[in-house]
Motif scaffolding. Structure first.
Motif, mmCIF file in Angstrom:
data_model
loop_
_atom_site.group_PDB
_atom_site.id
_atom_site.type_symbol
_atom_site.label_atom_id
_atom_site.label_comp_id
_atom_site.label_asym_id
_atom_site.label_seq_id
_atom_site.Cartn_x
_atom_site.Cartn_y
_atom_site.Cartn_z
ATOM 1 N N LYS A 100 0.790 8.295 -2.205
ATOM 2 C CA LYS A 100 2.143 8.521 -1.772
ATOM 3 C C LYS A 100 2.259 9.267 -0.450
ATOM 4 N N LEU A 101 0.933 9.801 -0.246
ATOM 5 C CA LEU A 101 0.942 10.713 1.216
ATOM 6 C C LEU A 101 1.180 9.824 2.288
ATOM 7 N N PRO A 102 2.193 9.988 3.243
ATOM 8 C CA PRO A 102 2.358 9.220 4.391
ATOM 9 C C PRO A 102 1.582 9.625 5.378
ATOM 10 N N ILE A 103 0.077 9.526 5.356
ATOM 11 C CA ILE A 103 -0.984 9.927 6.216
ATOM 12 C C ILE A 103 -0.797 9.058 7.461
ATOM 13 N N SER A 104 -0.784 9.969 8.805
ATOM 14 C CA SER A 104 -0.702 8.891 9.857
ATOM 15 C C SER A 104 -1.952 8.788 10.651
ATOM 16 N N LEU A 105 -2.634 7.490 10.792
ATOM 17 C CA LEU A 105 -3.787 7.386 11.632
ATOM 18 C C LEU A 105 -3.657 6.700 12.917
ATOM 19 N N THR A 106 -4.207 7.372 13.903
ATOM 20 C CA THR A 106 -4.280 6.817 15.185
ATOM 21 C C THR A 106 -4.921 5.358 15.262
ATOM 22 N N ASN A 107 -5.692 4.908 14.504
ATOM 23 C CA ASN A 107 -6.091 3.591 14.602
ATOM 24 C C ASN A 107 -6.463 3.417 13.096
ATOM 25 N N LEU A 129 0.843 -1.319 -0.002
ATOM 26 C CA LEU A 129 0.063 0.039 -0.016
ATOM 27 C C LEU A 129 0.958 1.312 -0.109
ATOM 28 N N ALA A 130 1.927 1.032 0.387
ATOM 29 C CA ALA A 130 2.991 2.250 0.325
ATOM 30 C C ALA A 130 4.550 1.427 0.309
ATOM 31 N N ARG A 131 5.183 2.460 -0.138
ATOM 32 C CA ARG A 131 6.705 1.898 0.063
ATOM 33 C C ARG A 131 7.325 1.885 1.541
ATOM 34 N N ASP A 132 6.664 2.484 2.448
ATOM 35 C CA ASP A 132 7.187 2.500 3.736
ATOM 36 C C ASP A 132 6.174 1.780 4.595
ATOM 37 N N MET A 133 5.476 0.808 3.996
ATOM 38 C CA MET A 133 4.288 0.246 4.747
ATOM 39 C C MET A 133 4.350 -1.287 4.405
ATOM 40 N N SER A 134 5.277 -1.925 5.142
ATOM 41 C CA SER A 134 5.556 -3.288 4.503
ATOM 42 C C SER A 134 4.436 -4.167 5.245
ATOM 43 N N GLU A 135 3.428 -3.748 5.875
ATOM 44 C CA GLU A 135 2.863 -4.746 6.691
ATOM 45 C C GLU A 135 1.423 -4.770 6.079
ATOM 46 N N GLN A 136 1.081 -4.168 5.049
ATOM 47 C CA GLN A 136 -0.289 -4.017 4.094
ATOM 48 C C GLN A 136 0.016 -4.153 2.551
ATOM 49 N N VAL A 137 -0.623 -5.093 2.235
ATOM 50 C CA VAL A 137 -0.325 -5.524 0.707
ATOM 51 C C VAL A 137 -1.651 -5.530 0.079
ATOM 52 N N LEU A 138 -1.669 -5.161 -1.271
ATOM 53 C CA LEU A 138 -3.047 -5.143 -2.207
ATOM 54 C C LEU A 138 -2.878 -6.338 -3.212
ATOM 55 N N LEU A 139 -3.710 -7.257 -3.400
ATOM 56 C CA LEU A 139 -3.652 -8.465 -4.537
ATOM 57 C C LEU A 139 -4.608 -8.326 -5.307
ATOM 58 N N CYS A 140 -4.444 -8.595 -6.666
ATOM 59 C CA CYS A 140 -5.594 -8.608 -7.457
ATOM 60 C C CYS A 140 -5.427 -9.812 -8.248
#
Length: 841
Positions: A358-365, A286-297
């Motif tokens: 590409k926006l590194p949005i920070s979500l608290t949850n 989902l992002a270059r610096d988000m290795s714990e979430q992935v999108l599959l098609c």
């Protein structure tokens, strides 16, 4: 399951412009297979397109364009022997990686810092092994946006530096530059760029049992590790994940790999649909610096399904027998990493391309409920393109639709199932490659016919369009660009003329809330931002000249003050420039010679050649002071450039200081003084202008509302045209870009290589001082040198403000080099340079 066919109310996405290829007789542009596309933080778009000649020879081309002037395309013969599979911009937007199906990787950089001049001097090769994934190593810089704190007053609360380690560091913690790639045979290759220019390359297998890798993606962890996801293309096979660690040992690059938990797509575990989607067609973190979430098609010939997965740390249940032997105390319970599905879609039409934010949005949850509540915010959506020609923007976690765009004139009902849609005789026009801009407010797509389309994505996506809500989002993203230095062209796409005044005022208000140190750092960037906003409204267009002039004035002031040196080596607490500012602010005498007496003139001594080389800049200062004072009687006219300076005590004080410096330098070398055409030979023009300027400065030097100049001052300024010849200043030319001419729901049809005749805009109004007559001599806006009506020197122009300057310096003195070095990479406004032909307009 998430129904992707039902868009949220108020979802909005529309076409801004389309660029097509001109049909040539001897060669044809044809979409490359695969087609690669990349969008930089400087709003440069790179994409691949092959050039086929009559004898069927293919030239692999990389095309680079600026989104403000898309017709002005720069094409690079890449010299790749096979199809280009990947394009990747670096974090600064000044370098580009390209990789092909023969294992060759090239690093492209700007030649002479020109956005339409590129060269490749370094690269790497894994011969005969196609590259399927490519990325720059992470530099450790990550500035997160805190959506929940968008109303905070401090930029430090809205945007925070996230603790993120670089992929590899040099001595002292400086990040090492380089790139990582994955090949189709399961190899990972890393190339490191040493400061000396040498390239260290190493290649290693991802695991002991190598297999075919049809799809791969790369992401980074906060601890400095790299995660690689791979799939062999079959949905019946697992999606594998690997941890990659890079290090330098004995001047050699070393790669260590480790297997991480894998996953099977959910659609393959459903017995009813086990064989319905046989192939995995898209695999993306989902992002270059988000290795714990992935999108599959996963896809079939006619349909697709999309799944979003998350890697979570879960407690491992311990049998009672083992608990009795070794009881679990506190948080020491053993844990295990597991992939869990977050969301999945129903059956969709076949997906042709995916674009991620590409926006590194920070979500608290990241809980789905919170995700759905904040789904309207830009940067939380990803784009899916389908073979039927439609584009859906969906929430990156819940996969719920936020907006839909149909390329055809008559879109189908959104509730009509994909299986019931009639098939056309030929393939529909659809995007084969897509990229979102860095603020996720624009989308570029390259279709199967080679056309390039740019779409606007509403900042209020997923909610009814409210002006107040849109203003808050646009302001927040403008502040983010101000802090990061990213280009904000894609934000301007959404600014209506009625919004300009509010945005400029709110931006200034937020800027003044910051610390003095941060204000100083951002002082020039906010002026450039205000100038670009004011171009969009006819009510504020003359302010564009004022903001650019102020940028130029600040640059001249800081450069000239930096030339001053203390007379003794034991430098005092304050520099000569600081003392000049302090004395000029304290002494309000209208006599320039009395102000000079209080200064240490020995600190102003410069080499005679240096003084003469600065004459053009000093002349501009003198001309501008004269122009301002002569325009004082017409101060009620907002349509005259320079109006805002008449109430700007800071800028007037800066001009006053420069007049004192020029006076002192004129005693050393009279030929460096500004030249005035006076009606009397005995008149001291410098003293006259300084006296009037000081009186005007006194009216507005204090904080608070400026007092009106007295009638005596206005009368003296009225007499100036009869005493001195008033110069006609060459203001910056009105930009020929697109952003001020784009209208909602009215996309422009453009052609590569052909300058269009664009509809009029606010910036093209024939205002006093802005119009340039045909054949009028042109000017170098930075050196203030006249180039003539038909310049013979090569020039470069700013892609944003239109500022023009010569490529090569005509002067060799140190002071001029210092001045020109300020603009070697970027223009005054921060825009990139673009080489222009000798016959530029």
């Amino acid at each position: 399951m998430c129904d992707l066919r039902r868009p949220a109310a108020g979802g909005m996405m529309d076409l801004a412009y389309v660029c097509e290829w001109e049909k040539w007789s001897k060669s044809t542009h044809c979409p490359s297979v695969p087609l690669a596309c990349a969008w930089s933080c400087r709003n440069l778009i790179a994409f691949t397109m092959d050039l086929r000649s009559d004898d069927q020879d293919l030239t692999r081309m990389i095309h680079i364009l600026d989104t403000e002037h898309p017709w002005d395309l720069h094409s690079i013969p890449s010299e790749h022997r096979e199809a280009i599979t990947c394009l990747e911009w670096d974090q600064s937007g000044s370098r580009l990686l390209s990789a092909d199906a023969d294992g060759q990787i090239k690093c492209w950089s700007m030649a002479d810092h020109l956005a339409n001049s590129w060269e490749s001097s370094v690269g790497s090769l894994v011969e005969g092994d196609p590259i399927v994934a490519l990325s720059w190593l992470h530099n450790g810089v990550k500035l997160a946006l805190h959506v929940e704190k968008s109303g905070a007053s401090s930029f430090g609360e809205k945007f925070s530096r996230v603790k993120f380690s670089p992929s590899l560091t040099l001595f002292g913690g400086k990040p090492m530059e380089g790139w990582i790639a994955v090949t189709v045979s399961g190899l990972v290759t890393v190339s490191l760029l040493k400061p000396s220019g040498q390239v260290l390359t190493s290649t290693e297998s991802l695991c002991r049992l190598r297999g075919r890798v049809a799809l791969a993606d790369i992401a980074f962890t906060g601890g400095g590790n790299i995660v690689v996801a791979t799939a062999d293309g079959s949905s019946a096979s697992p999606v594998q994940f690997y941890k990659v660690c890079v290090s330098v040992v004995s001047e050699k690059c070393r790669i260590d790999t480790e297997i991480l938990p894998s996953l099977f797509m959910r659609c393959t575990t459903d017995l009813n649909r086990k064989d319905k989607f046989p192939a995995i067609t898209h695999l993306k973190f989902l992002a270059r610096d988000m290795s714990e979430q992935v999108l599959l098609c996963a896809s079939s010939q006619t349909s697709s399904i999309v799944e979003c997965w998350s890697l979570r740390k879960e407690g491992l249940p311990v049998n009672n027998i083992f608990q009795q032997i070794s009881p679990v105390v506190g948080d020491k319970q053993p844990t295990i990493l597991k992939w869990r599905i977050l969301s999945a879609t129903n059956d969709l039409d076949r997906v042709s391309a995916v674009a991620l934010p590409k926006l590194p949005i920070s979500l608290t949850n990241t809980d789905l409920k919170v995700a759905s509540d904040t789904q309207f915010y830009p940067g939380l959506g990803l784009a899916l393109a389908f073979h039927d020609g439609s584009v859906h923007v969906v929430h990156r976690l819940s996969l719920q639709t936020m907006a839909v765009f149909y390329s055809s004139a008559a879109p189908r009902p959104v509730d009509e199932p994909a299986i019931k849609r009639p098939r056309t005789a030929g393939p529909a026009v659809h995007f084969k490659a897509m990229q979102l801009s860095w603020t996720s407010l624009a989308l570029v797509g390259i279709d199967n016919q080679g056309k390039l389309s740019v779409l606007r994505l509403s900042p209020s996506m997923g909610h009814p369009l409210e002006v107040g809500l849109a203003l808050r989002h646009l302001l927040f993203l403008l502040e983010y660009c101000m802090v990061t230095g990213y280009d904000w062209w894609d934000i301007l796409l959404h600014v209506q003329p009625s919004m300009v005044q509010s945005l400029v005022e709110k931006l200034h208000e937020e800027y003044t809330r910051q610390t003095a140190a941060l204000q100083q750092v951002l002082s020039t960037r906010i002026l450039a931002m205000k100038a670009s906003l004011c171009k969009l409204s006819p009510c504020t267009v003359t302010r564009v000249c004022d903001y650019h002039t102020k940028l130029f004035l600040i640059a001249i002031s800081s450069t000239l003050k930096s030339l001053l040196r203390p007379h003794f080596l034991n430098t005092p607490d304050k520099s000569p420039g600081d003392r000049l500012t302090e004395i000029c602010a304290k002494i309000t005498d209208v006599d320039i010679d009395k102000v000079m007496i209080n200064l240490k003139t020995e600190e102003f001594v410069l080499d005679m050649n240096t003084l003469q080389a600065l004459q053009q800049l000093l002349q501009w200062v003198g001309d501008f002071v004269l122009y301002l004072l002569a325009s004082l009687p017409n101060q009620g006219s907002l349509l005259r450039p320079g109006h805002s300076f008449l109430r700007d005590g800071t800028s007037l004080g800066m001009l006053r200081e420069l007049m004192v410096v020029i006076r002192i330098w004129g005693l050393l070398k009279p030929s460096c003084l500004p030249v005035y055409t006076a009606t009397s030979d005995t008149q001291d023009s410098m003293s006259l202008l300084f006296r009037l300027l000081t009186k005007l400065w006194i009216c507005c030097r204090d904080e608070g509302p400026a007092s009106e100049p007295d009638e005596a001052l206005v009368d003296e300024c009225c007499l100036l045209p009869s005493q001195l010849l008033i110069p006609s200043l060459d203001w910056l030319p009105a930009s020929d870009g697109l952003v001020s001419r784009l209208q909602p729901k009215q996309p422009l049809r453009l052609q590569f290589g052909r300058v269009p005749t664009l509809p009029g805009s606010a910036a093209t109004l024939q205002l006093d001082g802005l119009a340039r007559a045909p054949g009028q001599p042109k000017i170098d806006h930075l050196r203030r040198l006249h180039l003539g009506a038909c310049p013979t020197e090569e020039c470069k122009a700013c892609t944003r403000c239109g500022c023009v300057t010569m490529l090569k310096s005509p002067n060799r003195t140190t002071a001029v080099k210092q001045w020109e070095q300020r603009w070697i990479k970027n223009c005054l406004c921060g825009g990139l340079w673009w080489r222009v032909p000798l016959s530029y307009p």
